[in-house]
Design an enzyme around this catalytic site. Structure first.
Site, mmCIF file in Angstrom:
data_model
loop_
_atom_site.group_PDB
_atom_site.id
_atom_site.type_symbol
_atom_site.label_atom_id
_atom_site.label_comp_id
_atom_site.label_asym_id
_atom_site.label_seq_id
_atom_site.Cartn_x
_atom_site.Cartn_y
_atom_site.Cartn_z
ATOM 1 N N GLY A 56 0.793 -1.206 0.000
ATOM 2 C CA GLY A 56 0.000 0.000 0.000
ATOM 3 C C GLY A 56 0.830 1.263 0.000
ATOM 4 N N ASP B 241 6.247 0.092 -3.982
ATOM 5 C CA ASP B 241 6.785 -1.153 -4.519
ATOM 6 C C ASP B 241 8.122 -1.467 -3.859
ATOM 7 O OD1 ASP B 241 4.642 -1.179 -6.204
ATOM 8 O OD2 ASP B 241 5.725 -0.300 -7.900
ATOM 9 N N VAL B 242 8.403 -2.754 -3.695
ATOM 10 C CA VAL B 242 9.675 -3.191 -3.119
ATOM 11 C C VAL B 242 10.478 -3.886 -4.213
ATOM 12 C CG1 VAL B 242 10.803 -4.583 -1.365
ATOM 13 C CG2 VAL B 242 8.653 -3.437 -0.833
ATOM 14 N N LYS C 282 12.319 0.251 -1.182
ATOM 15 C CA LYS C 282 10.902 0.594 -1.301
ATOM 16 C C LYS C 282 10.795 1.937 -2.013
ATOM 17 C CE LYS C 282 8.168 -0.379 2.120
ATOM 18 N NZ LYS C 282 7.430 -0.330 3.404
ATOM 19 N N ASP D 71 1.778 -0.979 13.991
ATOM 20 C CA ASP D 71 1.328 -1.872 12.919
ATOM 21 C C ASP D 71 1.958 -3.250 13.077
ATOM 22 O OD1 ASP D 71 -0.257 -2.455 10.765
ATOM 23 O OD2 ASP D 71 1.119 -1.670 9.255
#
Length: 350
Positions: A19, A22-23, A38, A127
């Site tokens: 979310g 991109d990695v 990232k 998180d």
């Protein structure tokens, strides 16, 4: 030649999408090593601010994934971190189902060590969930956990990036007080850790009503105290929770061992362990992989597979006679009958 970002990070291949960005697997041209990078792909200022905050959150600890650097170019931000090859706890639960008490105890112990380091740095992760608990590729040996993803971490006593009524935690792992506008607290991370322990023990996702069923077994009392709705009744710190978890006597794991294997894709063409241009010939690669190699990549049949899109199976080709709805045997009888009639007609003519 692949793209080079900010003159330093050469993009190798895409490892995943999330979310927040991109990695990629990248080659660090300056340090001569592979890293995970990232890349922020969202344009709104709030997500970019969280992204930059994650890149600046550096907790140096063996069980925490600390960013190694960041760069910006043409409105895109990249931050690099070590590559953790073994996937996440979420993937292990999907592959193996409920995990043995001894395995859960060790992963939980390392999680509380990591959380204590984060809390000592004045941060609340906010998180904690199985997808953010990364694992080294250790095969069937003892697991090694790395806490990751500080995109919504909060600094204690600093202004929040969200409005008072906005909840940024992942549903199911958020402590009840989060929904009453409580300030970020380390005790909220402890609640989430309790939900994670329960999920590892049962392989059941958190319930939407916020109730956490405490699993039976020796680790149940620790889970019960971690997920207490009243923060005052939880453990006072991650250190205390880790000590309580480690003190529980559990039976050694039996049956099929839990395996944490490498989830990295195969090297793209032209790449190898030593960087660009070091691809290993196929024959040599097969020789290099031993039968007892604990971190080799090999397929595992998930016990809880995610549902995929329906696949339409094309109808099997039919023979011409079948498409007309007439069996092949009937065609043969008809041909034989016509032959007899022709023979009779010819005989009569003579």
């Amino acid at each position: 030649m692949t793209q080079v970002f900010a003159g330093r990070y050469q993009l190798v291949d895409l490892l995943g999408r999330g979310g927040m960005g991109d990695v990629w697997r990248v080659w660090d041209l300056r340090d001569g090593v592979y890293r995970a990078a990232k890349l922020q792909r969202q344009a709104d200022s709030a997500s970019l601010l969280r992204f930059v905050r994650e890149s600046s959150t550096s907790v140096e600890h063996p069980h925490v994934v600390a960013p190694t650097g960041w760069s910006a170019e043409d409105g895109t931000v990249l931050f690099a971190m070590p590559i953790i090859a073994g996937g996440s706890v979420a993937q292990v639960v999907a592959d193996h189902g409920p995990l043995p008490d001894a395995w859960v105890q060790e992963v939980g112990r390392q999680l509380f060590v990591a959380l204590q380091a984060v809390h000592d740095a004045g941060l609340v992760h906010r998180d904690v969930k199985p997808a953010n608990l990364l694992l080294e590729a250790t095969g069937t040996a003892s697991p090694v956990l790395r806490l990751s993803d500080f995109g919504i971490a909060a600094v204690v006593d600093e202004p929040r990036l969200t409005r008072a009524w906005e909840v940024v935690h992942t549903p199911g792992y958020a402590a009840p007080e989060v929904f009453t506008d409580a300030d970020p607290s380390p005790l909220q991370d402890l609640y989430a850790a309790g939900v994670v322990l329960a999920e590892m023990l049962t392989a059941a996702r958190p319930r939407p009503d916020g109730i956490v069923p405490v699993p039976p077994g020796p680790l149940g009392p620790v889970v019960q105290r971690l997920v207490e709705p009243d923060p005052a009744r939880r453990f006072a710190s991650a250190r205390e929770a880790g000590a309580a978890l480690s003190a529980v006597v559990v039976a050694p794991a039996t049956g099929e061992p839990v395996e944490v294997f490498s989830h990295l894709p195969e090297w793209p063409e032209g790449w190898g362990p030593g960087g660009p241009g070091t691809a290993t010939p196929p024959t040599a690669a097969r020789v290099a992989v031993r039968a007892d190699e604990p971190t080799r990549r090999r397929p595992v049949t998930p016990r809880q597979p995610l549902p995929g899109p329906p696949v339409e199976t094309p109808p099997a080709p039919q023979r011409r006679s079948e498409r007309r709805g007439v069996p092949v045997g009937a065609w043969l009888l008809a041909v034989a009958g016509v032959g007899l009639v022709v023979a009779a007609v010819v005989t009569g003519v003579r």
